[in-house]
Design an enzyme around this catalytic site. Structure first.
Site, PDB file in Angstrom:
ATOM      1  N   GLY A 707       0.872  -1.362  -0.002  1.00  0.00           N
ATOM      2  CA  GLY A 707       0.063   0.164  -0.100  1.00  0.00           C
ATOM      3  C   GLY A 707       0.895   1.293   0.176  1.00  0.00           C
ATOM      4  O   GLY A 707       0.130   2.307  -0.057  1.00  0.00           O
ATOM      5  N   PRO A 744       4.960  -4.819  -0.726  1.00  0.00           N
ATOM      6  CA  PRO A 744       4.498  -3.683  -1.859  1.00  0.00           C
ATOM      7  C   PRO A 744       4.320  -4.414  -3.316  1.00  0.00           C
ATOM      8  O   PRO A 744       5.162  -5.377  -3.627  1.00  0.00           O
ATOM      9  CB  PRO A 744       5.551  -2.564  -1.814  1.00  0.00           C
ATOM     10  CG  PRO A 744       6.811  -3.235  -1.048  1.00  0.00           C
ATOM     11  CD  PRO A 744       6.370  -4.572  -0.378  1.00  0.00           C
ATOM     12  N   GLY A 745       3.728  -3.719  -4.031  1.00  0.00           N
ATOM     13  CA  GLY A 745       3.398  -4.262  -5.257  1.00  0.00           C
ATOM     14  C   GLY A 745       3.551  -3.065  -6.290  1.00  0.00           C
ATOM     15  O   GLY A 745       4.661  -2.637  -6.758  1.00  0.00           O
ATOM     16  N   ARG A 746       2.654  -2.152  -6.480  1.00  0.00           N
ATOM     17  CA  ARG A 746       2.458  -1.103  -7.147  1.00  0.00           C
ATOM     18  C   ARG A 746       3.609   0.169  -6.932  1.00  0.00           C
ATOM     19  O   ARG A 746       4.303   0.455  -7.512  1.00  0.00           O
ATOM     20  CB  ARG A 746       1.072  -0.085  -6.980  1.00  0.00           C
ATOM     21  CG  ARG A 746       0.856   0.824  -7.890  1.00  0.00           C
ATOM     22  CD  ARG A 746      -0.621   1.211  -7.979  1.00  0.00           C
ATOM     23  NE  ARG A 746      -0.723   2.318  -9.261  1.00  0.00           N
ATOM     24  CZ  ARG A 746      -0.614   3.526  -8.937  1.00  0.00           C
ATOM     25  NH1 ARG A 746      -0.643   4.059  -7.824  1.00  0.00           N
ATOM     26  NH2 ARG A 746      -0.697   4.477  -9.949  1.00  0.00           N
ATOM     27  N   ARG A 782      -7.348   1.331 -15.411  1.00  0.00           N
ATOM     28  CA  ARG A 782      -7.420   2.094 -14.164  1.00  0.00           C
ATOM     29  C   ARG A 782      -8.299   3.350 -14.153  1.00  0.00           C
ATOM     30  O   ARG A 782      -8.908   3.548 -13.126  1.00  0.00           O
ATOM     31  CB  ARG A 782      -6.059   2.240 -13.411  1.00  0.00           C
ATOM     32  CG  ARG A 782      -5.281   1.267 -12.973  1.00  0.00           C
ATOM     33  CD  ARG A 782      -4.030   1.420 -12.328  1.00  0.00           C
ATOM     34  NE  ARG A 782      -4.231   1.663 -10.894  1.00  0.00           N
ATOM     35  CZ  ARG A 782      -4.014   2.822 -10.139  1.00  0.00           C
ATOM     36  NH1 ARG A 782      -3.625   3.983 -10.925  1.00  0.00           N
ATOM     37  NH2 ARG A 782      -4.293   2.982  -9.100  1.00  0.00           N
ATOM     38  N   TYR A 786     -11.335   2.856 -11.481  1.00  0.00           N
ATOM     39  CA  TYR A 786     -11.031   3.499 -10.290  1.00  0.00           C
ATOM     40  C   TYR A 786     -10.972   5.072 -10.541  1.00  0.00           C
ATOM     41  O   TYR A 786     -10.838   5.739  -9.557  1.00  0.00           O
ATOM     42  CB  TYR A 786      -9.526   3.410 -10.051  1.00  0.00           C
ATOM     43  CG  TYR A 786      -9.021   1.890  -9.421  1.00  0.00           C
ATOM     44  CD1 TYR A 786     -10.034   1.052  -8.883  1.00  0.00           C
ATOM     45  CD2 TYR A 786      -7.788   1.613  -9.798  1.00  0.00           C
ATOM     46  CE1 TYR A 786      -9.431  -0.221  -8.782  1.00  0.00           C
ATOM     47  CE2 TYR A 786      -7.461   0.322  -9.715  1.00  0.00           C
ATOM     48  CZ  TYR A 786      -8.484  -0.524  -9.240  1.00  0.00           C
ATOM     49  OH  TYR A 786      -7.808  -1.750  -8.982  1.00  0.00           O
ATOM     50  N   CYS A 813     -15.496   0.531 -27.701  1.00  0.00           N
ATOM     51  CA  CYS A 813     -16.909   0.774 -27.795  1.00  0.00           C
ATOM     52  C   CYS A 813     -17.483   0.914 -26.385  1.00  0.00           C
ATOM     53  O   CYS A 813     -18.476   0.115 -26.141  1.00  0.00           O
ATOM     54  CB  CYS A 813     -17.779  -0.077 -28.819  1.00  0.00           C
ATOM     55  SG  CYS A 813     -17.272   0.419 -30.213  1.00  0.00           S
ATOM     56  N   GLU A 814     -17.133   1.933 -25.494  1.00  0.00           N
ATOM     57  CA  GLU A 814     -17.685   2.104 -24.380  1.00  0.00           C
ATOM     58  C   GLU A 814     -17.366   3.521 -23.842  1.00  0.00           C
ATOM     59  O   GLU A 814     -16.580   4.111 -24.084  1.00  0.00           O
ATOM     60  CB  GLU A 814     -16.673   1.340 -23.131  1.00  0.00           C
ATOM     61  CG  GLU A 814     -16.798  -0.222 -23.089  1.00  0.00           C
ATOM     62  CD  GLU A 814     -18.250  -0.774 -22.455  1.00  0.00           C
ATOM     63  OE1 GLU A 814     -18.827   0.262 -21.692  1.00  0.00           O
ATOM     64  OE2 GLU A 814     -18.401  -1.876 -22.672  1.00  0.00           O
TER      65      GLU A 814
END
Ligand code: ASP
Ligand code: MG
Length: 862
Positions: A707, A744-746, A782, A786, A813-814
């Site tokens: 985090g 940690p990752g991100r 993302r 988010y 197409c969104e």
């Protein structure tokens, strides 16, 4: 002459500004500049830094026996500065030194100082300092005259004021004053005078209250009809939040008088709140600027904020608020309850600040600062008030205010900001009738986190360049090495990136040096013995190899991830893998145990239903610490709203289960979310896990989760790793028995990755311009998922002026296929290379073939 623009500017310099040669050189250059611009200069200044405090000490502790030593201290300060300025202070200030000595002798003899003596003594600080200042200006500029402010700042008697306040915090009129204007015109073009002091109708010396030099300067500006009031201080202006608490505080470029008044009144110490009204009355603009950095433009305060300025400009905090909650069924449809209750407050001299009412409850806050006597009368007061209702006094709460204008009209935009309050009680909400202030009172403990959160969402996310300038850290060059400096590596490697894109479609590019730089930040946390890379963030083979080389373990959330690690590194020690599945099927737990990795249970269900798998073995447990954090609802992983972790109320049952099946709890794990910038968070988690560990016994490892928040864009401050380190060291010192892990990752990979794509088409729909690029949410979801805001640049036209506001959209197409909304962008063309920054995490791994459009490929720079 009538009140018209007079050619005068008033420059006020504070104590720090007038205490060194270096600053005096800056002052001279500012005065020179104003003269060149054709202004006459009225320079108002304070006592030397620290002098008013020493003099105040003498007044407050008149019976101490070292009073004369304090006098010597004060003299010495002037003599020392005089030396550096090349002025013979002993000669220049001989009379003042003598007078100072006499006054203090008198105090020493009598053992006390009345208000008159108090005022005379404090005034000496300003009188001496300005004489020194004038001498220096005369030497450097040849034109400067010293004036005694007491001849012009004549104070008035207000109704209901005490003798004390008439002498110690006196006020003057704010009308244009022909006599003062004429006197200054005669003495000009450069005059130096004192802040803080004035005289009353008997011509006796009075002072305007501590910090009152700003107010003096405003009085002078009003009295002579100045064209501008410049407040020169030691910070570069007014900020969106207290920069010492939140270094990503942004400079406020412009404020209306009303906004400035609200911010100054709510505790920003840059400008005295009473200095605004006199300027406002005559529409004199106030400029707040920094003596040490005169090249910066600072904050300008003038009439009306324009339509294109931000509505919320600042966040203020007042701590140690006291609430009184009054509960009574009787008040419903009852006449006079409030009158009776408020009468009790009046009787005890308690001043009320905020009020909130419901059918059966009235809660008020006491004005901080005005109710110092509360604790002394508390019991009596409560008892008295109980005649009318049930009373509860709530302490350890703080008031957080959003300040700006027309706040009522934008409450709906604050939705995401208020998510921050989801898990915490809000005791009182109040919206000021003038619509400049929206205040909520919450637990003091939560305030730091909430303020950062609100600031992040309301101010840092605002691209309003007109209102907000650079951050405090940027202005003060305070980024230290132990911080995530967010340095954009891709600016240095721009040529390489553009070449790569020549023959290629959309690509994710990862920069190995940057991965290593962030890995080092984690490895430098002393108290942490082992770092695991949360490979769900980016499972690219080269990236995994880099972490393997650096000695990281892996945190895996599926058997697929575990298997990938063994596939790449067949001899990998399974104990360096933490397998943390969530609602996974039984077979994955069996497989994990079979492979010998650390299996984490985040629910008691597997122990209740499948105990055989774990019997006589070691496991990790994931505990729900009871609160979540992070940049968006979907990434919070603590608290009852989240599907992760074993709630603490299940721990007794858990204890029984592990005893029955002879299971050893080797480690505890918690992870509260993603993108956290509060450096205390991991220590908070450690404390909670330690409490659970005590309860369970035999726990060796505490995994504090990940985090760690990155610096998402240049307007944000990085996570202060030094503070993370310090707080964890404290924990480790107190509890050396644990091995601390983080995962940690991100944080490790986000900054290292960029997504590159090319412009396909442009479209203009009235106001709204669209820049289309070859890939969209199929590569990078993302922003759609988010609402994540990523920096996006036109890499081909990096130095072209960004003069249009555009949406950057993909080909899917969104309607949600937007990578960036309302971005300032240069005029772009088909084929330009567009870069989306900080996409090294949760980019490629979350991409899809949606619309049967292949997502961007990956490429690693070594
Ligand atoms: N010298 C006074 C004080 O320290 C006034 C001022 O500096 O504004 O309070
Ligand atoms: Mg001040």
């Amino acid at each position: 002459m009538s009140e018209e623009r007079s050619g005068w500017v008033v420059l006020k310099f504070g104590g720090t500004s007038v205490s060194t040669l270096e600053n005096w050189q800056k002052i001279v250059s500012v005065v020179r500049k104003r003269r060149e611009e054709g202004f006459k200069v009225c320079l108002v200044h304070s006592a030397l830094s620290g002098v008013s405090n020493i003099l105040q000490d003498i007044v407050e502790q008149p019976d101490e026996n070292d009073l004369m030593q304090k006098v010597e201290q004060v003299k010495q300060k002037h003599i020392d500065l005089g030396k550096t300025l090349g002025i013979d202070t002993v000669d220049l200030l001989a009379n003042d030194f003598e007078e100072l000595g006499h006054i203090v002798k008198g105090i020493e003899l009598i053992g006390e100082a009345g208000y008159r003596v108090h005022a005379r003594l404090l005034a000496m600080g300003e009188l001496m300092a300005t004489k020194l200042g004038t001498a220096y200006l005369q030497k450097e500029l040849d034109e400067a005259l010293w004036l005694d402010a007491r001849n012009y700042i004549k104070t008035i008697i207000r109704k209901n004021t005490t003798e004390r306040s008439q002498i110690i915090s006196a006020v003057s009129t704010t009308d244009y004053d022909q006599n003062t204007a004429d006197a200054l015109d005669k003495a000009g073009p450069v005059i130096v005078t004192q802040g803080f002091i004035g005289s009353d109708s008997e011509d006796k010396t009075v002072v305007l209250g501590r910090g009152g030099s700003d107010v003096s300067a405003a009085y002078f500006a009003a009295k002579i009809g100045a064209e501008r009031l410049e407040i020169w201080t030691d910070v570069p202006g007014m900020f969106s939040v207290n920069p010492h608490a939140v270094p990503s505080a942004r400079l406020l470029n412009h404020l209306s008088y009303e906004e400035a008044q609200e911010i100054a009144t709510n505790g920003a110490h840059v400008l005295h709140p009473r200095s605004i009204m006199p300027a406002r009355k005559h529409q004199i603009p106030i400029h707040v600027r920094c003596t040490q950095k005169p090249e910066l433009s600072g904050t300008v305060i003038s009439a009306e904020a324009s339509e294109d300025e931000a509505l919320v400009k600042a966040i203020a905090v007042r701590s140690d608020v006291i609430l009184v909650s009054m509960e009574s069924l009787g008040m419903w449809q009852e006449v006079g309850f409030l009158a009776d209750a408020f009468d009790v407050f009046k009787h005890f001299g308690l001043s009320i600040d905020l009020v909130s009412t419901s059918q059966s409850n009235v809660t008020v806050s006491l004005d901080p600062g005005l109710n110092d006597h509360f604790q002394d009368i508390r019991d009596e007061f409560v008892e008295d008030l109980r005649r009318y209702c049930a009373v509860e006094v709530i302490e350890d709460v703080s008031a957080v205010s959003l300040l700006g204008r027309r706040i009522r009209t934008i409450l709906h935009q604050l939705g995401s900001a208020f998510e921050a309050f989801q898990e915490h009680q809000v005791y009182l909400v109040s919206q000021a009738a003038n619509d400049l202030n929206f205040t909520f009172v919450v637990e003091s403990e939560q305030v730091d986190r909430l303020v950062r959160k609100l600031h992040e969402q309301v101010i840092l996310q605002s691209g309003n360049q007109k209102s907000f300038g650079p951050t405090w850290s940027q202005l003060m060059n305070e980024e230290s090495e132990s911080k995530d400096d967010g340095e954009a590596w891709w600016k240095d490697k721009r040529g390489e990136l553009l070449t790569l894109m020549e023959g290629n479609g959309s690509m994710y590019i990862y920069d190995t040096d940057t991965v290593k730089r962030y890995a080092e930040l984690i490895q430098n946390i002393d108290a942490v013995s082992f770092g695991l890379y949360a490979m769900k963030a980016n499972a690219n083979t080269d990236i995994l190899k880099t972490f393997h080389e650096l000695g990281f373990g892996f945190e895996c959330v599926s058997i697929g991830e575990v298997e990938k690690v063994f596939e790449l590194f067949p001899d990998f020690d399974p104990q360096k893998i933490l397998f943390t599945p969530n609602f996974a099927p039984k077979s994955e737990y069996e497989k994990g145990m079979e492979l010998g990795v650390n299996v984490t249970l985040d629910n008691i269900y597997p122990l209740q239903k499948w105990p055989k798998i774990f019997k006589d073995k070691e496991v990790f447990l994931r505990i729900d610490p009871g609160h979540g954090g992070g940049h968006h609802e979907h990434v919070k992983t603590g608290g009852v709203q989240s599907k992760f972790g074993i709630p603490r109320f299940e721990i007794p049952e858990l204890k029984e289960l592990i005893a029955t099946h002879n299971i050893q709890v080797k480690g505890l794990h918690a992870h509260i979310g993603s993108g956290i910038k509060d450096p205390q968070s991991w220590k908070d988690v450690a404390v909670i896990l330690h409490n659970v560990a005590e309860d369970l016994g035999g726990v060796d490892i505490l995994d504090l989760g990940g985090g760690f928040g990155i610096r998402e864009n240049e307007t944000q401050a990085g996570l202060d790793m030094k503070s993370v380190n310090e707080s964890l060291n404290q924990f480790k010192e107190a509890h050396p028995q644990y091995d601390l892990w983080v995962e940690p990752g991100r944080f490790l990979v986000a900054t290292a990755g960029v997504l590159l794509s090319k412009v396909t088409q442009l479209k203009g729909k009235g106001e709204m311009q669209y820049v289309g690029i070859e890939t969209g949410m199929n590569s990078f979801i993302r922003p759609a998922l988010y609402g994540a805001r990523h920096t996006i640049v036109n890499l081909s036209k990096l130095d072209h002026p960004a003069n249009q506001t555009v949406n950057i959209v993909g080909p899917i197409c969104e309607s949600g296929d937007k990578l960036g909304i309302d971005r300032l962008f240069p005029s772009s063309e088909e084929g330009d290379v567009i870069l989306v920054a900080n996409t090294g995490a949760y980019g490629k791994v979350m991409s899809s073939n949606y619309n049967l459009r292949a997502p961007a490929e990956e490429y690693v720079l070594n």
